[in-house]
Scaffold this motif. Structure first.
Motif, PDB file in Angstrom:
ATOM      1  N   ALA A  79     -25.533  30.574 -35.321  1.00 45.63           N
ATOM      2  CA  ALA A  79     -27.185  29.652 -34.617  1.00 45.63           C
ATOM      3  C   ALA A  79     -27.867  29.074 -36.497  1.00 45.63           C
ATOM      4  N   THR A  80     -27.223  30.526 -37.569  1.00 43.00           N
ATOM      5  CA  THR A  80     -28.062  29.598 -38.002  1.00 43.00           C
ATOM      6  C   THR A  80     -27.991  28.559 -38.385  1.00 43.00           C
ATOM      7  N   MET A  81     -26.046  28.329 -38.845  1.00 41.35           N
ATOM      8  CA  MET A  81     -25.477  27.138 -39.080  1.00 41.35           C
ATOM      9  C   MET A  81     -26.038  25.996 -38.852  1.00 41.35           C
ATOM     10  N   GLU A  82     -26.626  25.588 -37.525  1.00 39.77           N
ATOM     11  CA  GLU A  82     -26.993  24.742 -36.452  1.00 39.77           C
ATOM     12  C   GLU A  82     -28.190  24.644 -36.966  1.00 39.77           C
ATOM     13  N   PHE A  83     -29.086  25.903 -37.097  1.00 37.78           N
ATOM     14  CA  PHE A  83     -30.364  25.879 -37.639  1.00 37.78           C
ATOM     15  C   PHE A  83     -30.286  25.384 -38.775  1.00 37.78           C
ATOM     16  N   VAL A  84     -30.177  25.445 -39.381  1.00 41.73           N
ATOM     17  CA  VAL A  84     -30.234  24.748 -40.843  1.00 41.73           C
ATOM     18  C   VAL A  84     -29.886  23.591 -40.757  1.00 41.73           C
ATOM     19  N   ALA A  85     -28.783  22.885 -39.969  1.00 41.31           N
ATOM     20  CA  ALA A  85     -28.376  21.475 -39.999  1.00 41.31           C
ATOM     21  C   ALA A  85     -29.920  21.187 -39.253  1.00 41.31           C
ATOM     22  N   GLN A  86     -30.471  21.863 -38.486  1.00 39.79           N
ATOM     23  CA  GLN A  86     -31.236  20.913 -37.379  1.00 39.79           C
ATOM     24  C   GLN A  86     -32.253  21.076 -38.279  1.00 39.79           C
ATOM     25  N   LEU A  87     -32.589  21.876 -39.263  1.00 39.22           N
ATOM     26  CA  LEU A  87     -34.188  21.244 -39.996  1.00 39.22           C
ATOM     27  C   LEU A  87     -33.998  20.732 -40.710  1.00 39.22           C
ATOM     28  N   ALA A  88     -32.910  20.878 -41.144  1.00 41.54           N
ATOM     29  CA  ALA A  88     -32.543  19.209 -42.519  1.00 41.54           C
ATOM     30  C   ALA A  88     -32.910  17.514 -41.899  1.00 41.54           C
ATOM     31  N   LEU A 121     -41.474  26.361 -40.614  1.00 40.98           N
ATOM     32  CA  LEU A 121     -40.106  26.541 -41.338  1.00 40.98           C
ATOM     33  C   LEU A 121     -39.878  25.350 -41.850  1.00 40.98           C
ATOM     34  N   THR A 122     -40.383  24.447 -42.107  1.00 44.28           N
ATOM     35  CA  THR A 122     -39.849  23.217 -42.889  1.00 44.28           C
ATOM     36  C   THR A 122     -41.709  23.626 -44.754  1.00 44.28           C
ATOM     37  N   PRO A 123     -39.962  24.053 -45.387  1.00 50.07           N
ATOM     38  CA  PRO A 123     -41.324  24.946 -47.581  1.00 50.07           C
ATOM     39  C   PRO A 123     -41.622  23.260 -47.219  1.00 50.07           C
ATOM     40  N   SER A 124     -42.530  23.852 -48.054  1.00 41.94           N
ATOM     41  CA  SER A 124     -44.192  22.650 -48.347  1.00 41.94           C
ATOM     42  C   SER A 124     -44.399  23.197 -49.701  1.00 41.94           C
ATOM     43  N   ALA A 125     -45.425  22.862 -50.731  1.00 39.86           N
ATOM     44  CA  ALA A 125     -46.282  23.477 -51.547  1.00 39.86           C
ATOM     45  C   ALA A 125     -46.773  24.123 -51.065  1.00 39.86           C
ATOM     46  N   ARG A 126     -46.903  25.013 -49.876  1.00 39.96           N
ATOM     47  CA  ARG A 126     -47.917  25.937 -49.908  1.00 39.96           C
ATOM     48  C   ARG A 126     -46.977  27.199 -48.966  1.00 39.96           C
ATOM     49  N   ARG A 127     -45.232  26.599 -48.839  1.00 38.68           N
ATOM     50  CA  ARG A 127     -44.820  27.943 -47.939  1.00 38.68           C
ATOM     51  C   ARG A 127     -43.712  27.738 -48.604  1.00 38.68           C
ATOM     52  N   ARG A 128     -42.790  28.744 -49.246  1.00 35.09           N
ATOM     53  CA  ARG A 128     -41.854  28.810 -49.071  1.00 35.09           C
ATOM     54  C   ARG A 128     -40.917  29.713 -48.106  1.00 35.09           C
ATOM     55  N   VAL A 129     -39.714  28.573 -47.825  1.00 35.16           N
ATOM     56  CA  VAL A 129     -38.447  29.770 -46.406  1.00 35.16           C
ATOM     57  C   VAL A 129     -37.556  30.086 -47.351  1.00 35.16           C
ATOM     58  N   GLU A 130     -36.603  30.241 -46.888  1.00 35.34           N
ATOM     59  CA  GLU A 130     -35.643  31.264 -47.566  1.00 35.34           C
ATOM     60  C   GLU A 130     -34.326  31.879 -45.816  1.00 35.34           C
ATOM     61  N   VAL A 131     -33.421  31.307 -46.798  1.00 35.31           N
ATOM     62  CA  VAL A 131     -32.037  31.437 -45.464  1.00 35.31           C
ATOM     63  C   VAL A 131     -30.706  32.851 -45.993  1.00 35.31           C
ATOM     64  N   PHE A 132     -31.117  33.886 -45.857  1.00 37.72           N
ATOM     65  CA  PHE A 132     -30.162  34.869 -45.883  1.00 37.72           C
ATOM     66  C   PHE A 132     -29.500  35.424 -45.189  1.00 37.72           C
ATOM     67  N   SER A 133     -27.952  34.999 -45.487  1.00 34.41           N
ATOM     68  CA  SER A 133     -27.573  34.745 -44.111  1.00 34.41           C
ATOM     69  C   SER A 133     -26.061  35.221 -44.847  1.00 34.41           C
ATOM     70  N   SER A 134     -25.114  35.388 -44.045  1.00 31.87           N
ATOM     71  CA  SER A 134     -23.397  35.340 -44.552  1.00 31.87           C
ATOM     72  C   SER A 134     -23.023  34.136 -43.997  1.00 31.87           C
ATOM     73  N   MET A 135     -23.097  33.230 -43.015  1.00 34.16           N
ATOM     74  CA  MET A 135     -22.499  31.438 -42.645  1.00 34.16           C
ATOM     75  C   MET A 135     -22.430  31.127 -43.582  1.00 34.16           C
ATOM     76  N   PRO A 136     -21.385  30.094 -43.639  1.00 30.44           N
ATOM     77  CA  PRO A 136     -21.621  28.771 -44.213  1.00 30.44           C
ATOM     78  C   PRO A 136     -22.548  28.107 -43.869  1.00 30.44           C
ATOM     79  N   VAL A 137     -23.466  26.977 -44.916  1.00 31.58           N
ATOM     80  CA  VAL A 137     -24.325  26.428 -44.838  1.00 31.58           C
ATOM     81  C   VAL A 137     -23.826  24.585 -45.652  1.00 31.58           C
ATOM     82  N   VAL A 146     -31.401  29.810 -49.681  1.00 29.97           N
ATOM     83  CA  VAL A 146     -30.381  30.289 -49.554  1.00 29.97           C
ATOM     84  C   VAL A 146     -29.484  31.292 -50.161  1.00 29.97           C
ATOM     85  N   THR A 147     -29.963  32.464 -49.409  1.00 27.74           N
ATOM     86  CA  THR A 147     -29.085  33.794 -50.501  1.00 27.74           C
ATOM     87  C   THR A 147     -28.157  34.260 -49.404  1.00 27.74           C
TER      88      THR A 147
END
Length: 307
Positions: A79-88, A121-137, A146-147
């Motif tokens: 689901a991580t792959m899909e989450f990041v793609a949908q967010l993008a 969950l969308t980054p902004s000047a006031r908010r940092r968003v990180e994804v920690f996963s072994s899945m390809p993004v 992405v870490t």
């Protein structure tokens, strides 16, 4: 099984020195309100929030409460792959196996909360968003960090495992989610077990007990219901020299967790004929992508089952 695995993981977290607070969020009609009410204060005060499943309605609801400036999604699922793609792409957050279907009444009712969660969950000047996963993004939204999870802690904490000469098989919940036909799945498991000499079947935590009983009766496989995530179970051993799987998270995570052990992970693609009439229009493409992006795995030809 999910609750049992969570309890065991909570025990491991305590052993590592963390303080764990257990909430029974589904323990009755009033439980959700008690959970949300009990967590509201700490969520508002927290500077950093780490979450496991951004598609969860609970997580999305809790995100509307927090003012944290640092949000981290920790998930090694497909689901991580899909989450990041949908967010993008700025799309609404929908699990891949439900995408393409018509939103239900609950989806429409929850839509404002889901939209709010996506904005948070969308980054902004006031908010940092990180994804920690072994899945390809592949599609990384602007500003998202992405870490890669390389399972270093798992390898250091457990094993190396004893490796046996046989083969083990990893189950999937694709039947339970309505993607794959149950009869076709049973036939595929039977054929794979016979072809590769598999003796054990590690059940996915969401697989239905009736399905597992039938698998045991008709294939002769020993059904194992792991008390820990499979990566930890395999690392502790014993484990077969070959691990058979259908497209799922483990084709990405097990090669990392078992690096250096000599264990081979082999993946069998999903035959389009196995898909149900109600499967998402993009199910085949998504599952093929899960397999195609996996590293250090051996690809098997799809098992052709009789019509």
């Amino acid at each position: 099984m999910t609750r049992g695995q969570l309890r065991r993981m909570a025990d491991l977290a305590r052993e590592e020195g963390h303080r764990v607070r257990w909430e029974e969020a589904r323990g009755g009609a009033s439980a959700p309100f008690q959970t949300i009410g009990g967590l509201a204060g700490v969520l508002r005060r927290a500077d950093r929030i780490v979450m496991g499943d951004p598609f969860s309605r609970y997580v999305q609801l809790l995100l509307t409460i927090t003012r944290a400036k640092d949000l981290v999604v920790v998930d090694d699922g497909t689901a991580t792959m899909e989450f990041v793609a949908q967010l993008a792409r700025g799309e609404r957050l929908v699990r891949w196996h439900r995408k393409g279907g018509r939103p239900g009444a609950r989806d429409l009712l929850f839509a404002p909360v889901s939209s709010s969660a996506r904005r948070r969950l969308t980054p902004s000047a006031r908010r940092r968003v990180e994804v920690f996963s072994s899945m390809p993004v592949s599609e990384i939204p602007d500003g998202v960090t992405v870490t890669a999870n390389d399972f270093a802690w798992t390898r250091a904490r457990f094993g190396p495992p004893t490796v046996t000469a046989g083969a083990d098989m990893v189950g999937t919940s694709l039947v339970e989610t309505g993607v794959v036909d149950g009869e076709r799945y049973l036939e595929a498991v039977r054929a794979l077990a016979k072809a590769h000499g598999a003796t054990r079947y590690f059940a996915h935590r969401r697989e239905h007990p009736d399905k597992l009983r039938r698998l045991a009766a008709e294939t002769g496989l020993e059904i194992v219901r792991p008390e820990l995530p499979l990566e930890l179970v395999a690392r502790r051993g014993p484990v077969g020299r070959t691990i058979l799987s259908f497209p799922s998270t483990v084709v990405h995570t097990l090669p990392l967790a078992l690096a250096g052990t000599g264990v081979r992970v082999a993946v069998c693609d999903i035959d389009p004929a196995w898909l149900t009439d109600t499967a998402s229009p993009r199910a085949q493409g998504f599952l093929s992508g899960v397999t195609g992006t996996a590293r250090d795995v051996h690809r098997l030809a799809a098992v052709t089952s009789p019509a």
